[in-house]
Write an enzyme that holds these catalytic residues in place. Structure first.
Site, PDB file in Angstrom:
ATOM      1  N   HIS A 254     -16.894 -10.700  34.874  1.00  0.00           N
ATOM      2  CA  HIS A 254     -16.240 -11.374  35.985  1.00  0.00           C
ATOM      3  C   HIS A 254     -14.719 -11.301  35.836  1.00  0.00           C
ATOM      4  CE1 HIS A 254     -20.242 -13.052  36.893  1.00  0.00           C
ATOM      5  NE2 HIS A 254     -20.347 -13.103  35.579  1.00  0.00           N
TER       6      HIS A 254
ATOM      7  N   ARG B 297       6.248  12.684  -1.151  1.00  0.00           N
ATOM      8  CA  ARG B 297       6.655  11.289  -1.004  1.00  0.00           C
ATOM      9  C   ARG B 297       5.577  10.355  -1.537  1.00  0.00           C
ATOM     10  NH1 ARG B 297       8.281   8.502   4.738  1.00  0.00           N
ATOM     11  NH2 ARG B 297       9.758  10.251   4.728  1.00  0.00           N
TER      12      ARG B 297
ATOM     13  N   CYS C 220      -7.152   3.391   0.329  1.00  0.00           N
ATOM     14  CA  CYS C 220      -8.007   4.435   0.900  1.00  0.00           C
ATOM     15  C   CYS C 220      -8.515   5.348  -0.204  1.00  0.00           C
ATOM     16  CB  CYS C 220      -7.238   5.263   1.940  1.00  0.00           C
ATOM     17  SG  CYS C 220      -6.801   4.346   3.420  1.00  0.00           S
TER      18      CYS C 220
ATOM     19  N   ASP D  20       6.093  -5.178   7.308  1.00  0.00           N
ATOM     20  CA  ASP D  20       5.401  -3.893   7.175  1.00  0.00           C
ATOM     21  C   ASP D  20       6.228  -2.968   6.292  1.00  0.00           C
ATOM     22  OD1 ASP D  20       3.817  -1.693   7.430  1.00  0.00           O
ATOM     23  OD2 ASP D  20       4.257  -1.313   9.536  1.00  0.00           O
TER      24      ASP D  20
ATOM     25  N   GLY E  12      -2.685   3.425   6.391  1.00  0.00           N
ATOM     26  CA  GLY E  12      -3.023   2.693   7.609  1.00  0.00           C
ATOM     27  C   GLY E  12      -2.394   1.325   7.730  1.00  0.00           C
TER      28      GLY E  12
ATOM     29  N   GLY F 268       0.809  -1.216   0.000  1.00  0.00           N
ATOM     30  CA  GLY F 268       0.000   0.000   0.000  1.00  0.00           C
ATOM     31  C   GLY F 268       0.837   1.258   0.000  1.00  0.00           C
ATOM     32  N   LEU F 269       0.252   2.321  -0.489  1.00  0.00           N
ATOM     33  CA  LEU F 269       0.907   3.619  -0.484  1.00  0.00           C
ATOM     34  C   LEU F 269       1.051   4.130   0.946  1.00  0.00           C
ATOM     35  CD1 LEU F 269      -1.010   5.210  -3.483  1.00  0.00           C
ATOM     36  CD2 LEU F 269       1.406   4.590  -3.460  1.00  0.00           C
ATOM     37  N   PRO F 270       1.937   5.088   1.181  1.00  0.00           N
ATOM     38  CA  PRO F 270       2.037   5.677   2.523  1.00  0.00           C
ATOM     39  C   PRO F 270       0.714   6.311   2.953  1.00  0.00           C
ATOM     40  CG  PRO F 270       3.942   6.281   1.193  1.00  0.00           C
ATOM     41  CD  PRO F 270       2.974   5.613   0.267  1.00  0.00           C
TER      42      PRO F 270
ATOM     43  N   GLU G  86     -18.514 -16.285  34.040  1.00  0.00           N
ATOM     44  CA  GLU G  86     -17.233 -16.528  34.702  1.00  0.00           C
ATOM     45  C   GLU G  86     -16.677 -17.885  34.299  1.00  0.00           C
ATOM     46  OE1 GLU G  86     -14.539 -15.791  35.724  1.00  0.00           O
ATOM     47  OE2 GLU G  86     -14.604 -15.222  37.840  1.00  0.00           O
TER      48      GLU G  86
END
Length: 645
Positions: free
Chosen positions: A576, A336, A302, A270, A137, A132-134, A508
């Site tokens: 709980h 960038r 995005c 990443d 996310g 993905g591009l900068p 619980e």
């Protein structure tokens, strides 16, 4: 003919049960011969004629004499355990082992007694390559995936190429970066190449700087040559492109070492990986090291302008632009992004033609595209990604008020609240109602003051969803199905402005045989079980019908976590101790060693507010005298010292 048949039958009595003719109904079409079961009298007569025991009670009136067992004093045959071998032959196995679902605490095998992915099943392990591009996310997504997988007890780690690139370029101090498991540090190798001029044609030209200091700021000449501004990311800058490529491969080697030699299950690379050429290079490198490893591409896309603006705003607080003018930083960052866009190639036809699995995540989960997902990890990650949202909201969490069994220090049960417990429920309702109003005012003020582009000195990233109607946000209250939890929410249930619901998965932890006992009683009556639990509370499972352990609670809360991530409303969870521990471990990204011993006493209230950059956390303690809650500043999760708590 009949007599010969009878004779033949009689002569074979030594080998089979006797068959004696007797009168039958000749008119019955279903009976065409006289060889039918004996009546009781005929059987008794036959047994007597054969000199068997006249007492029919010993074996039953219809038993065959061959059903009698004769006691023997001879020793039994020794049991010879089976030897492990290949099915059907003695030739070595040529196919890989099955790589089916592995759930810690819920599955187990000879090679994986705890249910984690065994070392030999490398095909079940996964390399996740972000695309993905900068400002799309990617780092936000990787952190959430890593936190989710680690919470489910799968060993996972993020390997950020950008961090290694900054070290190689001398922008950050190497000592501030996470330690690497690789035998040779990747950034150091890249920097050594730059320093000594080795393999220069592959990475740099003859004009590269002669010195690169990894332990401090680089020289002015080096800064000029290895500039981390937009020029460094221009595809036409061949020297910089080769440096980035080398650092990416070295970082990938660290990831592969983690998966193949250091017990990892999932490694996340990443980086932008924005071209087919780069992705092909990575895939070939992985296949060369271990062809059976699973590879999953995750691309973040995005289209939402508000989301892009928020992401860019967040980048201004990152290491590349820290302590720099935000307006100038924003301009450089946009350059960038444009440099990457000029050569960007999204996932699609090439990956499909080469049978590569991938996920495209559009606008942080609003749309998800899958291709050729293989394995339980890939499908589980895809399902988890569909729950993402960046809606501003609060997640509150607390235990129920004091119950009758709490006073007696008894485990489990379904007792009612004490009077103090009811008072806690009322104070909780009053406090939450007040904080709900304060949150709404605070959010509206943030929206009113928000500016983009940011003013100088403003590094606070906003929510991307600035235009939604905050007044319409619901407030959900979720309890378990046990009395003490339901009664704590009684004041919320009486207010139509709250949506109250009971969940069985919030019950619980079931203590099995030890339900209703105290820890002192368990230590006295079952010392071995008490010691087993003390040695490893996370893996321990209470004995008896319905007994659970913390790994079972994690498993049944998997859907609950996804639902908390999915909803855009506020939610208060009244549950709980074990449930709160497990949920806190997820949101706080705690290690597996901390989950079972996390200090979650009665009277503590926790607030978690998801942000585009992580979470905002607050802790409050019940003030019984004032009927209110006091905030504990700088609260940090800690281990409990009280075994009854």
């Amino acid at each position: 003919m009949t007599s010969r048949l009878v004779a033949s039958s009689t002569s074979s009595t030594a080998a089979s049960s006797p068959s004696i003719p007797y009168n039958v109904d000749k008119s019955s079409p279903s009976r065409n011969d006289s060889f039918l079961p004996l009546p009781a009298a005929a059987m008794a007569h036959a047994l007597k004629a054969l000199n068997f025991d006249e007492n029919p009670r010993a074996y039953g009136p219809y038993d065959s004499p061959y059903s009698r067992s004769i006691p023997s004093t001879a020793p039994g045959s020794p049991r010879i355990p089976p030897l492990r071998q290949n099915s059907g032959s003695h030739t070595p196995r040529t196919r890989p082992h099955a790589t089916t679902l592995n759930i810690p605490g819920m599955t187990r095998s000879r090679v994986s007694p705890d249910g984690r992915i065994p070392e030999r099943d490398v095909a079940a392990k996964l390399v996740i390559i972000m695309v993905g591009l900068p400002a799309r996310g990617k780092s936000y997504i990787t952190k959430k995936i890593q936190r989710y997988l680690s919470w489910q007890q799968h060993n996972s780690r993020i390997f950020n190429v950008g961090n290694r690139r900054r070290i190689a370029a001398g922008v950050v101090n190497k000592t501030n970066t996470p330690p690497t498991s690789a035998p040779h540090d990747a950034p150091t190798r890249a920097a050594t190449i730059l320093l000594n001029g080795h393999q220069a044609p592959n990475i740099v030209d003859d004009n590269e700087p002669t010195k690169l200091d990894l332990n401090g700021p680089i020289s002015a000449k080096a800064q000029e040559k290895i500039d981390q501004s937009a020029k460094f990311f221009d595809p036409k800058n061949e020297a910089a492109a080769k440096l980035r490529e080398q650092v990416a491969l070295d970082t990938l080697d660290e990831l592969l070492d983690y998966l193949l030699h250091n017990g990892g299950s999932v490694g996340i690379l990443d980086a932008t990986n924005s071209t087919i050429q780069r992705r092909t290079l990575l895939v070939d490198h992985i296949k060369q090291r271990e062809p059976k490893l699973g590879i999953l591409f995750i691309e973040s896309i995005c289209h939402d302008e508000n989301l892009l603006e928020a992401n860019m705003r967040l980048k201004l607080s990152g290491p590349d632009y820290k302590d720099k003018d935000p307006a100038q930083s924003l301009e450089d960052f946009k350059k960038r992004v444009k440099a990457y866009e000029s050569a960007y190639e999204p996932l699609g036809k090439y990956e499909e033609e080469h049978d590569l699995q991938y996920i495209q995540m559009i606008d942080v989960g609003r749309k998800i595209v899958h291709h050729r997902l293989k394995g339980f990890l890939s499908s589980g990650i895809a399902s988890y990604l569909t729950t993402f949202n960046l809606s501003p909201r609060q997640i509150w969490m607390t235990r129920h008020g004091q119950s009758v069994d709490n006073q007696l220090h008894k485990l489990g049960g379904d007792s009612e609240l004490t009077e103090r417990g009811h008072c806690y429920g009322q104070a909780l309702y009053n406090f939450i109602t007040q904080k709900r109003k304060e949150w709404l005012i605070e959010q509206k003020n943030k929206v009113a003051k928000s500016t983009f582009p940011p003013l100088p000195g403003d590094h606070t990233p906003p929510y991307p969803e600035l235009n939604q109607e905050l007044d319409d946000k619901n407030f959900c209250v979720w309890t378990s199905m046990l009395k003490r939890s339901i009664e704590t929410a009684e004041y919320f249930d009486a207010d139509d402005d709250y949506d109250v619901k009971q969940w069985e998965m919030l019950n619980e932890l079931n203590a099995g045989t030890f339900e209703g006992m105290t820890y002192e009683e368990i230590a006295q009556k079952y010392p071995e079980e008490y010691q087993r639990r003390s040695r490893d509370k996370l893996q321990y499972i209470y004995p008896g019908v319905g007994g659970e352990g913390y790994l079972q609670v994690i498993s049944r809360l998997r859907d609950m976590v996804r639902e908390i991530e999915r909803i855009t409303d506020h939610v208060l969870i009244i549950s709980h101790r074990s449930v709160c521990r497990v949920l806190m471990a997820y949101f706080m990204d705690l290690t597996r060693e901390d989950i079972a011993d996390l200090d979650v006493p009665l009277g503590m209230l926790y607030a978690i507010e998801p942000k585009p950059y992580g979470i905002e956390f607050h802790a409050y303690k019940y003030n019984e005298e004032q009927g209110w809650f006091d905030e504990l500043p700088n609260y940090k999760p800690q281990r409990t010292t009280d075994r009854n708590n």
